[in-house]
Design an enzyme around this catalytic site. Structure first.
Site, PDB file in Angstrom:
ATOM      1  N   ASP A   1       0.869  -1.175   0.000  1.00  0.00           N
ATOM      2  CA  ASP A   1       0.000   0.000   0.000  1.00  0.00           C
ATOM      3  C   ASP A   1       0.904   1.221   0.000  1.00  0.00           C
ATOM      4  O   ASP A   1       1.861   1.296   0.783  1.00  0.00           O
ATOM      5  CB  ASP A   1      -0.968   0.031   1.179  1.00  0.00           C
ATOM      6  CG  ASP A   1      -2.128   0.979   0.863  1.00  0.00           C
ATOM      7  OD1 ASP A   1      -2.912   0.673  -0.055  1.00  0.00           O
ATOM      8  OD2 ASP A   1      -2.231   2.046   1.501  1.00  0.00           O
TER       9      ASP A   1
ATOM     10  N   PHE B   1       4.672   5.381 -13.344  1.00  0.00           N
ATOM     11  CA  PHE B   1       3.204   5.434 -13.354  1.00  0.00           C
ATOM     12  C   PHE B   1       2.734   6.457 -12.330  1.00  0.00           C
ATOM     13  O   PHE B   1       3.546   7.110 -11.670  1.00  0.00           O
ATOM     14  CB  PHE B   1       2.615   4.038 -13.069  1.00  0.00           C
ATOM     15  CG  PHE B   1       2.831   3.546 -11.658  1.00  0.00           C
ATOM     16  CD1 PHE B   1       4.053   3.004 -11.278  1.00  0.00           C
ATOM     17  CD2 PHE B   1       1.816   3.617 -10.701  1.00  0.00           C
ATOM     18  CE1 PHE B   1       4.266   2.551  -9.983  1.00  0.00           C
ATOM     19  CE2 PHE B   1       2.019   3.166  -9.397  1.00  0.00           C
ATOM     20  CZ  PHE B   1       3.246   2.633  -9.046  1.00  0.00           C
ATOM     21  N   GLY B   2       1.428   6.568 -12.189  1.00  0.00           N
ATOM     22  CA  GLY B   2       0.823   7.404 -11.145  1.00  0.00           C
ATOM     23  C   GLY B   2       1.336   8.830 -11.158  1.00  0.00           C
ATOM     24  O   GLY B   2       1.271   9.529 -12.181  1.00  0.00           O
ATOM     25  N   TYR B   3       1.850   9.257 -10.029  1.00  0.00           N
ATOM     26  CA  TYR B   3       2.295  10.643  -9.858  1.00  0.00           C
ATOM     27  C   TYR B   3       3.767  10.837 -10.226  1.00  0.00           C
ATOM     28  O   TYR B   3       4.306  11.928 -10.010  1.00  0.00           O
ATOM     29  CB  TYR B   3       2.059  11.084  -8.402  1.00  0.00           C
ATOM     30  CG  TYR B   3       0.610  11.016  -7.958  1.00  0.00           C
ATOM     31  CD1 TYR B   3      -0.255  12.090  -8.171  1.00  0.00           C
ATOM     32  CD2 TYR B   3       0.098   9.873  -7.327  1.00  0.00           C
ATOM     33  CE1 TYR B   3      -1.580  12.042  -7.760  1.00  0.00           C
ATOM     34  CE2 TYR B   3      -1.235   9.797  -6.922  1.00  0.00           C
ATOM     35  CZ  TYR B   3      -2.065  10.890  -7.137  1.00  0.00           C
ATOM     36  OH  TYR B   3      -3.381  10.833  -6.735  1.00  0.00           O
ATOM     37  N   ASP B   4       4.412   9.826 -10.770  1.00  0.00           N
ATOM     38  CA  ASP B   4       5.845   9.956 -11.112  1.00  0.00           C
ATOM     39  C   ASP B   4       6.161  11.189 -11.965  1.00  0.00           C
ATOM     40  O   ASP B   4       7.186  11.829 -11.740  1.00  0.00           O
ATOM     41  CB  ASP B   4       6.346   8.693 -11.839  1.00  0.00           C
ATOM     42  CG  ASP B   4       6.601   7.533 -10.891  1.00  0.00           C
ATOM     43  OD1 ASP B   4       6.729   7.779  -9.670  1.00  0.00           O
ATOM     44  OD2 ASP B   4       6.665   6.380 -11.359  1.00  0.00           O
TER      45      ASP B   4
ATOM     46  N   HIS C   1      10.495   4.454  -2.570  1.00  0.00           N
ATOM     47  CA  HIS C   1       9.804   3.959  -1.373  1.00  0.00           C
ATOM     48  C   HIS C   1       9.590   2.447  -1.460  1.00  0.00           C
ATOM     49  O   HIS C   1       9.818   1.712  -0.506  1.00  0.00           O
ATOM     50  CB  HIS C   1       8.465   4.701  -1.248  1.00  0.00           C
ATOM     51  CG  HIS C   1       7.628   4.722  -2.497  1.00  0.00           C
ATOM     52  ND1 HIS C   1       8.156   4.986  -3.741  1.00  0.00           N
ATOM     53  CD2 HIS C   1       6.297   4.483  -2.705  1.00  0.00           C
ATOM     54  CE1 HIS C   1       7.211   4.919  -4.657  1.00  0.00           C
ATOM     55  NE2 HIS C   1       6.061   4.616  -4.045  1.00  0.00           N
TER      56      HIS C   1
HETATM   57  P1  IMP Z   1      -2.833   1.671  -3.615  1.00  0.00           P
HETATM   58  O1  IMP Z   1      -3.128   0.603  -4.599  1.00  0.00           O
HETATM   59  O2  IMP Z   1      -3.978   2.063  -2.758  1.00  0.00           O
HETATM   60  O3  IMP Z   1      -1.582   1.360  -2.819  1.00  0.00           O
HETATM   61  O4  IMP Z   1      -2.554   2.954  -4.506  1.00  0.00           O
HETATM   62  C1  IMP Z   1      -1.323   3.517  -4.656  1.00  0.00           C
HETATM   63  C2  IMP Z   1      -1.456   4.773  -5.510  1.00  0.00           C
HETATM   64  O5  IMP Z   1      -0.453   5.703  -5.083  1.00  0.00           O
HETATM   65  C3  IMP Z   1      -1.162   4.500  -6.970  1.00  0.00           C
HETATM   66  O6  IMP Z   1      -2.328   4.222  -7.690  1.00  0.00           O
HETATM   67  C4  IMP Z   1      -0.496   5.784  -7.415  1.00  0.00           C
HETATM   68  O7  IMP Z   1      -1.470   6.756  -7.715  1.00  0.00           O
HETATM   69  C5  IMP Z   1       0.252   6.234  -6.167  1.00  0.00           C
HETATM   70  N1  IMP Z   1       1.616   5.663  -6.153  1.00  0.00           N
HETATM   71  C6  IMP Z   1       2.097   4.687  -5.351  1.00  0.00           C
HETATM   72  N2  IMP Z   1       3.367   4.394  -5.654  1.00  0.00           N
HETATM   73  C7  IMP Z   1       3.677   5.195  -6.682  1.00  0.00           C
HETATM   74  C8  IMP Z   1       4.866   5.316  -7.455  1.00  0.00           C
HETATM   75  O8  IMP Z   1       5.863   4.607  -7.290  1.00  0.00           O
HETATM   76  N3  IMP Z   1       4.821   6.248  -8.425  1.00  0.00           N
HETATM   77  C9  IMP Z   1       3.730   7.030  -8.670  1.00  0.00           C
HETATM   78  N4  IMP Z   1       2.591   6.923  -8.006  1.00  0.00           N
HETATM   79  C10 IMP Z   1       2.569   6.008  -7.002  1.00  0.00           C
END
Ligand code: IMP
Length: 195
Positions: free
Chosen positions: A69, A152-155, A178
């Protein structure tokens, strides 16, 4: 050793596999293991949600599992989006939209106040159901536009040094991220347990 990851997130799976495979771990996703599961993340911390996901999978499979998470904490937004990182902005908003949401909320905020971090909690449950957690974080700051195509995500808006994480290669990101930190702690732990 086989580990099953409690996640449907392909980007996370790719990173977890790449980080752990050099250590001899064979990481499979829950869907590769034939399980279709979407545990409800009702916790208020990364540790709680990580435990919820790992337990839900372990209760079905009774084999060693891991869950990740993770999320972004932006200091100027009171540590938002935090545990809501994946759902920030609600249904129908994608990764790009979520980046713009953060950028828009930070309009006018000066460089010195754009500090942020990614946080990750990995939960490991062994074949007997014993749970252990490992955390990792990476400090950075939020940029002013989306830059870079990797990750991905906020990278693309998360700046470390003079580049966004989306401009880091996969291995460069995993070496400082992280997720990399938390998974290397897991590897250290498992080394003492099973080898
Ligand atoms: P989870 O599935 O609830 O843990 O969601 C994690 C969310 O945090 C992802 O969908 C991304 O939006 C963001 N996130 C987590 N790790 C990363 C990363 O390594 N890079 C960019 N965004 C991240």
């Amino acid at each position: 050793m086989d580990l099953i990851l409690a996640s449907n997130n392909k980007d996370k799976l790719k990173e977890v596999k790449r980080i752990l495979s050099p250590y001899g771990f064979n990481v499979k996703s829950q869907s590769e293991a034939g399980i279709h599961l979407e545990a409800e993340e009702t916790g208020t911390t990364f540790a709680e949600n990580s435990a919820i996901k790992a337990k839900a999978l372990y209760d079905i499979i009774h084999k060693p599992v891991i869950a990740d998470d993770s999320g972004l904490e932006v200091d100027a937004l009171g540590k938002e989006p935090g545990v809501y990182s994946a759902r920030y902005g609600g249904e129908g908003v994608d990764d790009i939209g979520r980046c713009y949401l953060v950028l828009n909320k930070l309009e006018g905020v000066p460089d010195s106040k754009r500090t942020a971090r990614f946080v990750c909690v990995i939960t490991y449950i062994d074949e007997n159901g014993e749970m252990t957690q490992f955390d990792g974080k990476i400090e950075g700051r939020i940029g002013y536009e989306r830059i870079g195509d990797n990750g991905f995500g906020y990278d693309p808006i998360f700046v470390v040094g003079d580049r966004t994480l989306a401009q880091y290669s996969e291995d460069e990101k995993n070496a400082v991220s992280h997720r990399g930190e938390a998974l290397r702690k897991l590897e250290e732990y498992l080394k003492t347990k099973i080898r």
